[in-house]
Design a protein around this motif. Structure first.
Motif, PDB file in Angstrom:
ATOM      1  N   MET A   1       0.818  -1.185   0.000  1.00 10.40           N
ATOM      2  CA  MET A   1       0.000   0.000   0.000  1.00 10.40           C
ATOM      3  C   MET A   1       0.871   1.263   0.000  1.00 10.40           C
ATOM      4  O   MET A   1       1.004   1.915  -1.008  1.00 10.40           O
ATOM      5  CB  MET A   1      -0.917   0.014   1.221  1.00 10.40           C
ATOM      6  N   PHE A   2       1.411   1.602   1.196  1.00 13.18           N
ATOM      7  CA  PHE A   2       2.232   2.809   1.287  1.00 13.18           C
ATOM      8  C   PHE A   2       3.697   2.441   1.128  1.00 13.18           C
ATOM      9  O   PHE A   2       4.175   1.474   1.700  1.00 13.18           O
ATOM     10  CB  PHE A   2       2.043   3.496   2.648  1.00 13.18           C
ATOM     11  N   ASN A   3       4.370   3.244   0.379  1.00  8.74           N
ATOM     12  CA  ASN A   3       5.797   3.073   0.197  1.00  8.74           C
ATOM     13  C   ASN A   3       6.503   3.856   1.297  1.00  8.74           C
ATOM     14  O   ASN A   3       6.027   4.897   1.740  1.00  8.74           O
ATOM     15  CB  ASN A   3       6.189   3.597  -1.189  1.00  8.74           C
ATOM     16  N   VAL A   4       7.639   3.383   1.758  1.00  9.41           N
ATOM     17  CA  VAL A   4       8.388   4.063   2.809  1.00  9.41           C
ATOM     18  C   VAL A   4       8.819   5.451   2.350  1.00  9.41           C
ATOM     19  O   VAL A   4       8.768   6.413   3.118  1.00  9.41           O
ATOM     20  CB  VAL A   4       9.608   3.212   3.237  1.00  9.41           C
ATOM     21  N   GLY A   5       9.182   5.591   1.113  1.00 10.53           N
ATOM     22  CA  GLY A   5       9.589   6.880   0.571  1.00 10.53           C
ATOM     23  C   GLY A   5       8.449   7.887   0.594  1.00 10.53           C
ATOM     24  O   GLY A   5       8.645   9.067   0.902  1.00 10.53           O
ATOM     25  N   ASP A   6       7.239   7.422   0.287  1.00  9.02           N
ATOM     26  CA  ASP A   6       6.072   8.297   0.333  1.00  9.02           C
ATOM     27  C   ASP A   6       5.791   8.763   1.754  1.00  9.02           C
ATOM     28  O   ASP A   6       5.450   9.936   1.979  1.00  9.02           O
ATOM     29  CB  ASP A   6       4.839   7.579  -0.226  1.00  9.02           C
ATOM     30  N   MET A   7       5.923   7.878   2.708  1.00  4.82           N
ATOM     31  CA  MET A   7       5.670   8.240   4.112  1.00  4.82           C
ATOM     32  C   MET A   7       6.700   9.254   4.603  1.00  4.82           C
ATOM     33  O   MET A   7       6.358  10.214   5.287  1.00  4.82           O
ATOM     34  CB  MET A   7       5.657   6.997   4.998  1.00  4.82           C
ATOM     35  N   ILE A   8       7.952   9.054   4.236  1.00  7.58           N
ATOM     36  CA  ILE A   8       9.011   9.993   4.629  1.00  7.58           C
ATOM     37  C   ILE A   8       8.747  11.353   4.007  1.00  7.58           C
ATOM     38  O   ILE A   8       8.870  12.394   4.669  1.00  7.58           O
ATOM     39  CB  ILE A   8      10.403   9.445   4.233  1.00  7.58           C
ATOM     40  N   TYR A   9       8.352  11.361   2.726  1.00 10.69           N
ATOM     41  CA  TYR A   9       8.027  12.611   2.046  1.00 10.69           C
ATOM     42  C   TYR A   9       6.880  13.334   2.751  1.00 10.69           C
ATOM     43  O   TYR A   9       6.934  14.546   2.964  1.00 10.69           O
ATOM     44  CB  TYR A   9       7.685  12.324   0.582  1.00 10.69           C
ATOM     45  N   GLN A  10       5.828  12.633   3.126  1.00 10.04           N
ATOM     46  CA  GLN A  10       4.678  13.240   3.805  1.00 10.04           C
ATOM     47  C   GLN A  10       5.068  13.792   5.173  1.00 10.04           C
ATOM     48  O   GLN A  10       4.626  14.870   5.567  1.00 10.04           O
ATOM     49  CB  GLN A  10       3.546  12.227   3.951  1.00 10.04           C
ATOM     50  N   VAL A  11       5.914  13.065   5.892  1.00 17.28           N
ATOM     51  CA  VAL A  11       6.365  13.537   7.201  1.00 17.28           C
ATOM     52  C   VAL A  11       7.201  14.808   7.044  1.00 17.28           C
ATOM     53  O   VAL A  11       7.045  15.769   7.817  1.00 17.28           O
ATOM     54  CB  VAL A  11       7.165  12.430   7.937  1.00 17.28           C
ATOM     55  N   ILE A  12       8.055  14.847   6.041  1.00 16.53           N
ATOM     56  CA  ILE A  12       8.889  16.032   5.807  1.00 16.53           C
ATOM     57  C   ILE A  12       8.017  17.227   5.435  1.00 16.53           C
ATOM     58  O   ILE A  12       8.198  18.326   5.962  1.00 16.53           O
ATOM     59  CB  ILE A  12       9.956  15.751   4.723  1.00 16.53           C
ATOM     60  N   VAL A  13       7.052  17.027   4.553  1.00 16.58           N
ATOM     61  CA  VAL A  13       6.172  18.118   4.138  1.00 16.58           C
ATOM     62  C   VAL A  13       5.350  18.614   5.321  1.00 16.58           C
ATOM     63  O   VAL A  13       5.229  19.831   5.545  1.00 16.58           O
ATOM     64  CB  VAL A  13       5.261  17.683   2.970  1.00 16.58           C
ATOM     65  N   LEU A  14       4.802  17.715   6.101  1.00 13.31           N
ATOM     66  CA  LEU A  14       4.030  18.095   7.277  1.00 13.31           C
ATOM     67  C   LEU A  14       4.909  18.845   8.280  1.00 13.31           C
ATOM     68  O   LEU A  14       4.499  19.863   8.850  1.00 13.31           O
ATOM     69  CB  LEU A  14       3.407  16.871   7.941  1.00 13.31           C
ATOM     70  N   GLY A  15       6.131  18.389   8.475  1.00 12.72           N
ATOM     71  CA  GLY A  15       7.063  19.063   9.377  1.00 12.72           C
ATOM     72  C   GLY A  15       7.389  20.467   8.903  1.00 12.72           C
ATOM     73  O   GLY A  15       7.465  21.404   9.706  1.00 12.72           O
ATOM     74  N   LEU A  16       7.561  20.642   7.604  1.00 17.45           N
ATOM     75  CA  LEU A  16       7.840  21.972   7.060  1.00 17.45           C
ATOM     76  C   LEU A  16       6.644  22.907   7.231  1.00 17.45           C
ATOM     77  O   LEU A  16       6.821  24.096   7.527  1.00 17.45           O
ATOM     78  CB  LEU A  16       8.233  21.871   5.587  1.00 17.45           C
ATOM     79  N   ILE A  17       5.445  22.382   7.071  1.00 19.20           N
ATOM     80  CA  ILE A  17       4.245  23.204   7.267  1.00 19.20           C
ATOM     81  C   ILE A  17       4.136  23.638   8.715  1.00 19.20           C
ATOM     82  O   ILE A  17       3.883  24.817   9.008  1.00 19.20           O
ATOM     83  CB  ILE A  17       2.985  22.437   6.808  1.00 19.20           C
ATOM     84  N   VAL A  18       4.355  22.724   9.638  1.00 16.99           N
ATOM     85  CA  VAL A  18       4.301  23.065  11.064  1.00 16.99           C
ATOM     86  C   VAL A  18       5.396  24.074  11.401  1.00 16.99           C
ATOM     87  O   VAL A  18       5.159  25.051  12.119  1.00 16.99           O
ATOM     88  CB  VAL A  18       4.437  21.787  11.935  1.00 16.99           C
ATOM     89  N   LEU A  19       6.587  23.871  10.881  1.00 16.90           N
ATOM     90  CA  LEU A  19       7.691  24.801  11.117  1.00 16.90           C
ATOM     91  C   LEU A  19       7.365  26.193  10.593  1.00 16.90           C
ATOM     92  O   LEU A  19       7.641  27.199  11.255  1.00 16.90           O
ATOM     93  CB  LEU A  19       8.971  24.274  10.460  1.00 16.90           C
ATOM     94  N   PHE A  20       6.739  26.280   9.425  1.00 22.73           N
ATOM     95  CA  PHE A  20       6.348  27.565   8.861  1.00 22.73           C
ATOM     96  C   PHE A  20       5.331  28.263   9.759  1.00 22.73           C
ATOM     97  O   PHE A  20       5.461  29.462  10.036  1.00 22.73           O
ATOM     98  CB  PHE A  20       5.767  27.377   7.459  1.00 22.73           C
ATOM     99  N   VAL A  21       4.327  27.537  10.223  1.00 22.07           N
ATOM    100  CA  VAL A  21       3.290  28.137  11.068  1.00 22.07           C
ATOM    101  C   VAL A  21       3.894  28.638  12.379  1.00 22.07           C
ATOM    102  O   VAL A  21       3.607  29.767  12.813  1.00 22.07           O
ATOM    103  CB  VAL A  21       2.146  27.127  11.327  1.00 22.07           C
ATOM    104  N   VAL A  22       4.741  27.852  13.001  1.00 21.97           N
ATOM    105  CA  VAL A  22       5.372  28.258  14.264  1.00 21.97           C
ATOM    106  C   VAL A  22       6.274  29.468  14.043  1.00 21.97           C
ATOM    107  O   VAL A  22       6.239  30.435  14.810  1.00 21.97           O
ATOM    108  CB  VAL A  22       6.157  27.081  14.887  1.00 21.97           C
ATOM    109  N   SER A  23       7.066  29.447  12.990  1.00 17.98           N
ATOM    110  CA  SER A  23       7.965  30.569  12.702  1.00 17.98           C
ATOM    111  C   SER A  23       7.183  31.847  12.424  1.00 17.98           C
ATOM    112  O   SER A  23       7.543  32.924  12.910  1.00 17.98           O
ATOM    113  CB  SER A  23       8.843  30.254  11.491  1.00 17.98           C
ATOM    114  N   PHE A  24       6.125  31.741  11.644  1.00 22.47           N
ATOM    115  CA  PHE A  24       5.302  32.906  11.323  1.00 22.47           C
ATOM    116  C   PHE A  24       4.647  33.472  12.575  1.00 22.47           C
ATOM    117  O   PHE A  24       4.618  34.692  12.770  1.00 22.47           O
ATOM    118  CB  PHE A  24       4.240  32.526  10.281  1.00 22.47           C
TER     119      PHE A  24
END
Length: 61
Positions: A1-24
């Motif tokens: 179903m889910f590829n490990v690479g896809d999960m890592i990509y989603q975690v990185i994108v989610l982390g960047l979004i959270v980092l942007f919101v906190v920084s802003f």
């Protein structure tokens, strides 16, 4: 179903979004705090200038 690479990509994108919101949020907070400090300093300067003007008017009379 889910590829490990896809999960890592989603975690990185989610982390960047959270980092942007906190920084802003922290950026806006620092701007507001600096503005309040500047307003306080300006009020103090205005009070001192008013006192100087009163003393000068008193000295003229």
């Amino acid at each position: 179903m889910f590829n490990v690479g896809d999960m890592i990509y989603q975690v990185i994108v989610l982390g960047l979004i959270v980092l942007f919101v906190v920084s802003f949020t922290l950026f806006i907070r620092s701007i507001l705090l600096n503005q309040q400090a500047k307003n306080h300093q300006l009020n103090e300067i205005e009070k001192k200038m008013d006192k100087i003007i009163e003393l000068m008017d008193f000295k003229k009379q």
